[in-house]
Motif scaffolding. Structure first.
Motif, PDB file in Angstrom:
ATOM      1  N   ALA A   1      50.823  -8.357  48.162  1.00 45.83           N
ATOM      2  CA  ALA A   1      49.736  -7.854  47.316  1.00 45.83           C
ATOM      3  C   ALA A   1      50.130  -7.922  45.849  1.00 45.83           C
ATOM      4  CB  ALA A   1      49.414  -6.413  47.711  1.00 45.83           C
ATOM      5  N   PRO A   2      49.239  -8.379  44.994  1.00 47.70           N
ATOM      6  CA  PRO A   2      49.560  -8.497  43.569  1.00 47.70           C
ATOM      7  C   PRO A   2      49.566  -7.139  42.883  1.00 47.70           C
ATOM      8  CG  PRO A   2      47.279  -9.091  43.934  1.00 47.70           C
ATOM      9  CD  PRO A   2      47.880  -8.856  45.294  1.00 47.70           C
ATOM     10  N   THR A   3      50.149  -7.102  41.715  1.00 46.83           N
ATOM     11  CA  THR A   3      50.154  -5.909  40.876  1.00 46.83           C
ATOM     12  C   THR A   3      49.658  -6.282  39.483  1.00 46.83           C
ATOM     13  OG1 THR A   3      52.449  -6.289  40.201  1.00 46.83           O
ATOM     14  CG2 THR A   3      52.092  -4.892  42.140  1.00 46.83           C
ATOM     15  N   ASN A   4      49.383  -5.253  38.675  1.00 47.05           N
ATOM     16  CA  ASN A   4      48.969  -5.469  37.288  1.00 47.05           C
ATOM     17  C   ASN A   4      47.757  -6.388  37.198  1.00 47.05           C
ATOM     18  OD1 ASN A   4      49.232  -5.062  34.505  1.00 47.05           O
ATOM     19  ND2 ASN A   4      50.425  -6.925  34.240  1.00 47.05           N
ATOM     20  N   VAL A   5      46.774  -6.152  38.066  1.00 51.19           N
ATOM     21  CA  VAL A   5      45.564  -6.980  38.089  1.00 51.19           C
ATOM     22  C   VAL A   5      44.709  -6.647  36.863  1.00 51.19           C
ATOM     23  CG1 VAL A   5      43.482  -7.591  39.361  1.00 51.19           C
ATOM     24  CG2 VAL A   5      45.607  -7.081  40.592  1.00 51.19           C
ATOM     25  N   LYS A   6      44.289  -7.672  36.135  1.00 51.22           N
ATOM     26  CA  LYS A   6      43.474  -7.487  34.935  1.00 51.22           C
ATOM     27  C   LYS A   6      42.318  -8.473  34.945  1.00 51.22           C
ATOM     28  CE  LYS A   6      47.327  -5.900  32.046  1.00 51.22           C
ATOM     29  NZ  LYS A   6      48.104  -6.137  30.794  1.00 51.22           N
TER      30      LYS A   6
ATOM     31  N   ALA B   1      39.386 -10.071  32.249  1.00 46.70           N
ATOM     32  CA  ALA B   1      39.005 -10.196  30.841  1.00 46.70           C
ATOM     33  C   ALA B   1      38.129 -11.428  30.679  1.00 46.70           C
ATOM     34  CB  ALA B   1      40.241 -10.304  29.951  1.00 46.70           C
ATOM     35  N   TRP B   2      37.421 -11.497  29.553  1.00 49.84           N
ATOM     36  CA  TRP B   2      36.642 -12.699  29.265  1.00 49.84           C
ATOM     37  C   TRP B   2      37.574 -13.866  28.986  1.00 49.84           C
ATOM     38  CZ3 TRP B   2      32.065 -12.367  30.915  1.00 49.84           C
ATOM     39  CH2 TRP B   2      31.342 -11.168  30.835  1.00 49.84           C
ATOM     40  N   ALA B   3      37.178 -15.050  29.475  1.00 54.58           N
ATOM     41  CA  ALA B   3      38.021 -16.231  29.324  1.00 54.58           C
ATOM     42  C   ALA B   3      37.739 -16.984  28.034  1.00 54.58           C
ATOM     43  CB  ALA B   3      37.834 -17.171  30.523  1.00 54.58           C
ATOM     44  N   ASN B   4      36.614 -16.694  27.390  1.00 51.02           N
ATOM     45  CA  ASN B   4      36.293 -17.386  26.142  1.00 51.02           C
ATOM     46  C   ASN B   4      35.435 -16.493  25.265  1.00 51.02           C
ATOM     47  OD1 ASN B   4      33.847 -17.442  27.424  1.00 51.02           O
ATOM     48  ND2 ASN B   4      33.808 -19.652  27.732  1.00 51.02           N
ATOM     49  N   ALA B   5      35.253 -16.910  24.025  1.00 48.08           N
ATOM     50  CA  ALA B   5      34.516 -16.096  23.057  1.00 48.08           C
ATOM     51  C   ALA B   5      33.039 -15.995  23.393  1.00 48.08           C
ATOM     52  CB  ALA B   5      34.700 -16.668  21.651  1.00 48.08           C
ATOM     53  N   ALA B   6      32.508 -16.964  24.121  1.00 46.86           N
ATOM     54  CA  ALA B   6      31.086 -16.953  24.472  1.00 46.86           C
ATOM     55  C   ALA B   6      30.781 -16.042  25.653  1.00 46.86           C
ATOM     56  CB  ALA B   6      30.618 -18.379  24.791  1.00 46.86           C
ATOM     57  N   HIS B   7      31.812 -15.494  26.290  1.00 47.21           N
ATOM     58  CA  HIS B   7      31.644 -14.590  27.429  1.00 47.21           C
ATOM     59  C   HIS B   7      30.876 -15.259  28.571  1.00 47.21           C
ATOM     60  CE1 HIS B   7      32.223 -10.745  24.785  1.00 47.21           C
ATOM     61  NE2 HIS B   7      33.307 -11.508  24.873  1.00 47.21           N
ATOM     62  N   THR B   8      31.205 -16.514  28.844  1.00 50.33           N
ATOM     63  CA  THR B   8      30.556 -17.234  29.940  1.00 50.33           C
ATOM     64  C   THR B   8      31.425 -17.297  31.190  1.00 50.33           C
ATOM     65  OG1 THR B   8      31.394 -19.335  29.065  1.00 50.33           O
ATOM     66  CG2 THR B   8      29.189 -18.649  28.374  1.00 50.33           C
ATOM     67  N   HIS B   9      32.729 -17.019  31.067  1.00 46.24           N
ATOM     68  CA  HIS B   9      33.624 -17.051  32.207  1.00 46.24           C
ATOM     69  C   HIS B   9      34.576 -15.856  32.147  1.00 46.24           C
ATOM     70  CE1 HIS B   9      32.354 -21.263  31.714  1.00 46.24           C
ATOM     71  NE2 HIS B   9      32.421 -21.312  33.030  1.00 46.24           N
ATOM     72  N   VAL B  10      35.059 -15.494  33.307  1.00 40.14           N
ATOM     73  CA  VAL B  10      35.962 -14.353  33.433  1.00 40.14           C
ATOM     74  C   VAL B  10      37.343 -14.831  33.855  1.00 40.14           C
ATOM     75  CG1 VAL B  10      36.436 -12.254  34.766  1.00 40.14           C
ATOM     76  CG2 VAL B  10      34.120 -12.731  33.960  1.00 40.14           C
ATOM     77  N   ARG B  11      38.380 -14.286  33.244  1.00 36.55           N
ATOM     78  CA  ARG B  11      39.750 -14.608  33.613  1.00 36.55           C
ATOM     79  C   ARG B  11      40.342 -13.428  34.392  1.00 36.55           C
ATOM     80  NH1 ARG B  11      41.639 -15.876  29.003  1.00 36.55           N
ATOM     81  NH2 ARG B  11      41.717 -18.133  29.303  1.00 36.55           N
ATOM     82  N   VAL B  12      40.869 -13.735  35.576  1.00 37.78           N
ATOM     83  CA  VAL B  12      41.545 -12.740  36.407  1.00 37.78           C
ATOM     84  C   VAL B  12      43.030 -13.063  36.423  1.00 37.78           C
ATOM     85  CG1 VAL B  12      41.680 -11.653  38.681  1.00 37.78           C
ATOM     86  CG2 VAL B  12      39.488 -12.534  37.837  1.00 37.78           C
ATOM     87  N   THR B  13      43.860 -12.101  36.073  1.00 38.67           N
ATOM     88  CA  THR B  13      45.313 -12.304  36.067  1.00 38.67           C
ATOM     89  C   THR B  13      45.981 -11.184  36.848  1.00 38.67           C
ATOM     90  OG1 THR B  13      45.591 -11.088  33.989  1.00 38.67           O
ATOM     91  CG2 THR B  13      45.261 -13.465  33.833  1.00 38.67           C
ATOM     92  N   TRP B  14      47.146 -11.480  37.401  1.00 41.21           N
ATOM     93  CA  TRP B  14      47.928 -10.462  38.091  1.00 41.21           C
ATOM     94  C   TRP B  14      49.388 -10.875  38.077  1.00 41.21           C
ATOM     95  CZ3 TRP B  14      44.173 -13.419  40.561  1.00 41.21           C
ATOM     96  CH2 TRP B  14      44.627 -14.398  41.458  1.00 41.21           C
TER      97      TRP B  14
END
Length: 354
Positions: A23-28, A30-43
């Motif tokens: 299982a991952p930790t530190n899941v975040k 956030a928006w992937a670009n300034a236009a808010h058209t894509h979401v970035r998921v990181t862990w």
């Protein structure tokens, strides 16, 4: 043999991530670009096997995507080979022995009937790439053999979504619905033998999300999700305070095409306090004192003025029910001396309280 393998293709927007079995930790998120058209998921975790990322809507989970690390605003395409077709010319001395697949990913240009090779995947069944042109475009995978004029191919259309004519009210009353309406427009790629263009098409039903925040320093949160119908949508959340609203349309893969998501501009709707009042008695006789009440929503500090006297602080109301200002008891006015008692030798009569 001139025939080759069939293909089944799946395409999605890659979300940069690191994968692992545990299982991952530190899941975040956030928006992937300034236009808010894509979401970035990181862990945070170790390893190199893909994870599954699922969007969650009010009606349940959306389609999952297997993702590995990738640069922002790229596409990740996955596919698998179909069954081998029947050789129409068995024993052809020019046929080569069956070997590994030779998959290649092509992305079309937006304005002409030309496709660029964007990934030479070989025997791999996935690729991450950046198309030359922005959507609407077409993306496909080819598998070929030594007979280069014949290949198996499959792909998807990548369409563009637009939000048009969103109506955000300038102001509304506390505790009343805030009606927000709008329309969606989907653009797909259409071509003649040479040129191509973006053409509006009927928008299939898809989730539309209303987001809000208290002010520019506050995070966005989801107010509600509805399904568009006939390319239109409507929200009517109850106003509990001044809010900044915007509408978001997530990516959606359906019917062999990928509709890229979009987010509208933000607009602030002012919430005005609700004020109601009335008399405790529906009628009053001449010379009778009457009582009036004023109710405020949301609860607030109030001030009162009685019988022409000076204003003084009233009671402070708290809690969720509407605030009630202290009752103001006063006699009907007969002259400028509001504190005098009104008398008359005439018989009493009943008048509607105003």
């Amino acid at each position: 043999m001139a025939a080759v393998l069939g293909l089944l293709v799946e395409v999605g927007v890659a979300s940069p991530a690191q994968a692992a079995d545990r299982a991952p930790t530190n899941v975040k998120v956030a928006w992937a670009n300034a236009a808010h058209t894509h979401v970035r998921v990181t862990w945070s975790e170790t390893g190199s096997v893909p994870n599954q990322v699922f969007p969650q809507y009010a009606g349940g989970l959306g389609g999952g995507k297997a993702v590995t690390a990738a640069a922002g605003n790229q596409f990740t395409m996955k596919w698998h080979a179909g069954a081998d077709p029947v050789d129409p010319n068995p024993g052809d001395p020019l046929d080569l022995p069956l070997g590994p697949h030779r998959f290649q990913v092509y992305a079309s240009l937006a304005n002409v009937t030309i496709s660029d090779l964007v990934a030479d995947a070989g025997a791999a069944t996935s690729a991450t790439f950046t198309p030359h042109d922005a959507a609407p475009i077409a993306i496909g995978v080819r598998d070929s053999n030594e007979w280069s004029n014949s290949f198996a191919t499959d792909g998807v259309d990548v369409d563009v979504e637009r939000i048009g004519g969103v109506s955000f009210p300038v102001a509304t009353m506390y505790g009343q619905p805030t009606v927000i309406t709008g329309a969606l427009q989907r653009l797909t790629r259409r071509c003649d033998p040479g040129p191509c263009w973006a053409e509006p098409i009927v928008e299939p039903s898809r989730p539309v999300v209303l987001q809000a925040r208290a002010d520019a320093a506050s995070p966005w949160y989801v107010v509600g999700i509805v399904q568009s119908a006939g390319g239109t949508f409507r929200f009517a959340p109850v106003a509990w305070g001044t809010r900044e609203y915007r509408v978001a349309v997530p990516d959606q893969f359906a019917n062999g095409s990928l509709g890229l998501g979009v987010i509208s501009g933000a607009s602030t709707t002012l919430t005005r306090p609700g004020v109601t009042g009335g008399f405790t008695d529906s009628t009053a006789t001449y010379g009778q004192q009457v009582t009036t009440q004023v109710k405020l929503a949301p609860p607030a500090n109030v001030r009162r003025r009685c019988n022409g006297g000076t204003a003084r602080p009233g009671a402070t109301s708290s809690g969720s029910p509407p605030a009630t200002a202290p009752a103001a008891t006063r006699s009907p006015r007969r002259s400028a001396a509001a504190s005098r008692t009104a008398t008359s030798s005439r018989p009493s009569r009943t008048a509607a309280a105003r």
